[in-house]
Design a protein around this motif. Structure first.
Motif, PDB file in Angstrom:
ATOM      1  N   GLU A  79       0.877  -1.268  -0.121  1.00  0.00           N
ATOM      2  CA  GLU A  79       0.097  -0.256  -0.021  1.00  0.00           C
ATOM      3  C   GLU A  79       1.044   1.173  -0.068  1.00  0.00           C
ATOM      4  O   GLU A  79       0.478   2.335  -0.235  1.00  0.00           O
ATOM      5  N   SER A  80       2.143   1.141   0.440  1.00  0.00           N
ATOM      6  CA  SER A  80       2.887   2.401   0.368  1.00  0.00           C
ATOM      7  C   SER A  80       4.104   2.384  -0.615  1.00  0.00           C
ATOM      8  O   SER A  80       4.282   3.523  -1.136  1.00  0.00           O
ATOM      9  N   VAL A  81       4.737   1.361  -1.204  1.00  0.00           N
ATOM     10  CA  VAL A  81       5.514   1.328  -2.319  1.00  0.00           C
ATOM     11  C   VAL A  81       5.137   1.346  -3.685  1.00  0.00           C
ATOM     12  O   VAL A  81       4.149   0.487  -3.884  1.00  0.00           O
ATOM     13  N   ALA A  82       5.429   2.234  -4.502  1.00  0.00           N
ATOM     14  CA  ALA A  82       4.853   2.349  -5.830  1.00  0.00           C
ATOM     15  C   ALA A  82       5.462   0.866  -6.227  1.00  0.00           C
ATOM     16  O   ALA A  82       6.514   0.449  -6.229  1.00  0.00           O
ATOM     17  N   TRP A  83       4.696   0.335  -7.697  1.00  0.00           N
ATOM     18  CA  TRP A  83       5.079  -0.750  -8.055  1.00  0.00           C
ATOM     19  C   TRP A  83       4.334  -0.849  -9.482  1.00  0.00           C
ATOM     20  O   TRP A  83       3.320  -0.015  -9.511  1.00  0.00           O
ATOM     21  N   GLU A  84       4.983  -1.616 -10.359  1.00  0.00           N
ATOM     22  CA  GLU A  84       4.583  -1.645 -11.717  1.00  0.00           C
ATOM     23  C   GLU A  84       4.724  -3.021 -12.185  1.00  0.00           C
ATOM     24  O   GLU A  84       5.786  -3.473 -11.867  1.00  0.00           O
ATOM     25  N   TYR A  85       3.752  -3.552 -12.829  1.00  0.00           N
ATOM     26  CA  TYR A  85       3.954  -4.887 -13.698  1.00  0.00           C
ATOM     27  C   TYR A  85       4.559  -4.655 -14.955  1.00  0.00           C
ATOM     28  O   TYR A  85       4.082  -3.844 -16.031  1.00  0.00           O
ATOM     29  N   ALA A  86       5.533  -5.378 -15.418  1.00  0.00           N
ATOM     30  CA  ALA A  86       5.971  -5.526 -17.017  1.00  0.00           C
ATOM     31  C   ALA A  86       6.242  -6.813 -17.195  1.00  0.00           C
ATOM     32  O   ALA A  86       6.564  -7.627 -16.607  1.00  0.00           O
ATOM     33  N   GLU A  87       5.727  -7.170 -18.431  1.00  0.00           N
ATOM     34  CA  GLU A  87       6.043  -8.632 -18.996  1.00  0.00           C
ATOM     35  C   GLU A  87       7.149  -8.790 -19.301  1.00  0.00           C
ATOM     36  O   GLU A  87       7.681 -10.027 -18.916  1.00  0.00           O
ATOM     37  N   GLU A  88       8.133  -7.889 -19.727  1.00  0.00           N
ATOM     38  CA  GLU A  88       9.619  -8.395 -20.243  1.00  0.00           C
ATOM     39  C   GLU A  88      10.645  -7.613 -19.235  1.00  0.00           C
ATOM     40  O   GLU A  88      10.606  -6.131 -19.238  1.00  0.00           O
ATOM     41  N   THR A  89      11.318  -8.061 -18.460  1.00  0.00           N
ATOM     42  CA  THR A  89      12.528  -7.484 -17.615  1.00  0.00           C
ATOM     43  C   THR A  89      13.333  -6.711 -18.385  1.00  0.00           C
ATOM     44  O   THR A  89      13.659  -5.730 -18.220  1.00  0.00           O
ATOM     45  N   ILE A  90      13.525  -7.208 -19.774  1.00  0.00           N
ATOM     46  CA  ILE A  90      14.464  -6.490 -20.402  1.00  0.00           C
ATOM     47  C   ILE A  90      14.284  -5.201 -20.962  1.00  0.00           C
ATOM     48  O   ILE A  90      14.992  -4.246 -21.183  1.00  0.00           O
ATOM     49  N   ASP A  91      12.935  -5.030 -20.966  1.00  0.00           N
ATOM     50  CA  ASP A  91      12.352  -3.772 -21.600  1.00  0.00           C
ATOM     51  C   ASP A  91      12.482  -2.741 -20.679  1.00  0.00           C
ATOM     52  O   ASP A  91      12.568  -1.587 -20.581  1.00  0.00           O
ATOM     53  N   VAL A  92      12.216  -3.358 -19.162  1.00  0.00           N
ATOM     54  CA  VAL A  92      12.440  -2.202 -18.084  1.00  0.00           C
ATOM     55  C   VAL A  92      13.723  -1.720 -17.883  1.00  0.00           C
ATOM     56  O   VAL A  92      14.007  -0.598 -17.535  1.00  0.00           O
ATOM     57  N   VAL A  93      14.762  -2.931 -18.004  1.00  0.00           N
ATOM     58  CA  VAL A  93      16.069  -2.551 -17.798  1.00  0.00           C
ATOM     59  C   VAL A  93      16.703  -1.440 -18.744  1.00  0.00           C
ATOM     60  O   VAL A  93      17.379  -0.676 -18.518  1.00  0.00           O
ATOM     61  N   HIS A  94      16.212  -1.451 -20.201  1.00  0.00           N
ATOM     62  CA  HIS A  94      16.389  -0.657 -21.166  1.00  0.00           C
ATOM     63  C   HIS A  94      15.872   0.815 -20.882  1.00  0.00           C
ATOM     64  O   HIS A  94      16.571   1.686 -21.092  1.00  0.00           O
ATOM     65  N   LYS A  95      14.846   0.760 -20.335  1.00  0.00           N
ATOM     66  CA  LYS A  95      13.917   1.930 -19.979  1.00  0.00           C
ATOM     67  C   LYS A  95      14.807   2.847 -18.936  1.00  0.00           C
ATOM     68  O   LYS A  95      15.113   4.125 -18.735  1.00  0.00           O
ATOM     69  N   LEU A  96      15.131   2.086 -17.752  1.00  0.00           N
ATOM     70  CA  LEU A  96      16.009   2.494 -16.891  1.00  0.00           C
ATOM     71  C   LEU A  96      17.366   2.968 -17.182  1.00  0.00           C
ATOM     72  O   LEU A  96      17.810   4.082 -16.717  1.00  0.00           O
ATOM     73  N   ASP A 143      23.320  -8.964 -19.642  1.00  0.00           N
ATOM     74  CA  ASP A 143      24.193  -8.438 -20.762  1.00  0.00           C
ATOM     75  C   ASP A 143      23.638  -7.054 -20.786  1.00  0.00           C
ATOM     76  O   ASP A 143      24.448  -6.356 -21.335  1.00  0.00           O
ATOM     77  N   VAL A 144      22.460  -6.554 -20.691  1.00  0.00           N
ATOM     78  CA  VAL A 144      22.238  -5.185 -20.599  1.00  0.00           C
ATOM     79  C   VAL A 144      22.297  -4.192 -19.479  1.00  0.00           C
ATOM     80  O   VAL A 144      22.073  -3.060 -19.360  1.00  0.00           O
ATOM     81  N   CYS A 145      22.627  -5.019 -18.364  1.00  0.00           N
ATOM     82  CA  CYS A 145      22.641  -4.008 -17.170  1.00  0.00           C
ATOM     83  C   CYS A 145      24.082  -3.595 -17.102  1.00  0.00           C
ATOM     84  O   CYS A 145      25.112  -4.126 -17.664  1.00  0.00           O
ATOM     85  N   LYS A 146      24.247  -2.372 -16.512  1.00  0.00           N
ATOM     86  CA  LYS A 146      25.576  -1.820 -16.404  1.00  0.00           C
ATOM     87  C   LYS A 146      26.650  -2.226 -15.624  1.00  0.00           C
ATOM     88  O   LYS A 146      27.616  -2.232 -15.681  1.00  0.00           O
ATOM     89  N   GLU A 147      26.111  -3.001 -14.448  1.00  0.00           N
ATOM     90  CA  GLU A 147      26.866  -3.378 -13.562  1.00  0.00           C
ATOM     91  C   GLU A 147      26.443  -4.832 -13.177  1.00  0.00           C
ATOM     92  O   GLU A 147      25.334  -5.135 -13.284  1.00  0.00           O
ATOM     93  N   VAL A 148      27.234  -5.741 -12.683  1.00  0.00           N
ATOM     94  CA  VAL A 148      26.790  -7.236 -12.037  1.00  0.00           C
ATOM     95  C   VAL A 148      27.583  -7.050 -10.654  1.00  0.00           C
ATOM     96  O   VAL A 148      28.695  -7.019 -10.491  1.00  0.00           O
ATOM     97  N   ILE A 149      26.711  -7.282  -9.591  1.00  0.00           N
ATOM     98  CA  ILE A 149      27.033  -7.032  -8.370  1.00  0.00           C
ATOM     99  C   ILE A 149      26.992  -8.631  -7.644  1.00  0.00           C
ATOM    100  O   ILE A 149      25.754  -9.212  -8.037  1.00  0.00           O
TER     101      ILE A 149
END
Length: 181
Positions: A79-96, A143-149
């Motif tokens: 109820e407090s934290v904003a959230w959103e659903y996306a079908e494809e993770t890669i699309d979210v990472v590209h947007k970010l 592969d599309v993330c800037k860093e791997v931790i």
């Protein structure tokens, strides 16, 4: 030894969900990549609430609120934290990436860096991607993330539970970037 009295809930000065939504946030986004366990999803919401995370993206098969099993561990954080659903993770990472976030796959990989050595600047916008309990973060997303931790581990198991891992990473990054600190 002196006695130490535990604080009562009404002494903790916690935000209401409305005040939380209006408050300044840590510039941190969490992306859940095909997380199976609803209890893990709820636990990530709860950690996100504790450190005023900006938003959570629920991707692929990751369950979405409202759901009884998520509610059990989230304890109202959906109820407090904003959230959103996306079908494809890669699309979210590209947007970010396009929006100036340092995107970080939390994964065991070649040339990953230890969380201890990850040093974003104060107020830097960071997004962390946490993967499926069995398969981890999809390779195409890594592969599309800037860093791997990676979190170093010294026992017999190959990984941490995703909710435990998320809590460690959120807390560490909060202390490095949050204007609330």
């Amino acid at each position: 030894m002196s006695e130490t009295r535990k604080l009562l809930n009404d002494e903790l000065d916690r935000l209401s969900p409305d005040r939380f939504r209006e408050s300044e946030k840590t510039p941190l986004i969490i992306v859940l990549d095909n997380v199976r366990s609803l209890n893990n999803v709820g636990s990530v919401f709860r950690s996100a609430d504790a450190y005023r995370v900006e938003k959570i993206y629920l991707c692929g098969i990751t369950a979405q609120p409202p759901h009884r099993e998520i509610r059990k561990t989230a304890l109202g954080a959906t109820e407090s934290v904003a959230w959103e659903y996306a079908e494809e993770t890669i699309d979210v990472v590209h947007k970010l990436n396009q929006n100036g976030y340092t995107t970080c796959a939390i994964e065991q990989a070649e040339r990953s860096q230890n969380l201890f050595h990850f040093s974003p600047s104060k107020n830097e916008k960071v997004a962390i991607v946490l993967g499926n309990e069995v398969k981890g973060v999809q390779q195409e997303v890594v592969d599309v993330c800037k860093e791997v931790i990676e979190l170093d581990q010294f026992g017999t198991k190959h990984s941490l539970n995703i909710a435990v891992c998320a809590g460690i990473v959120i807390y560490d990054i909060f202390n490095k970037i949050s204007p609330l600190r």
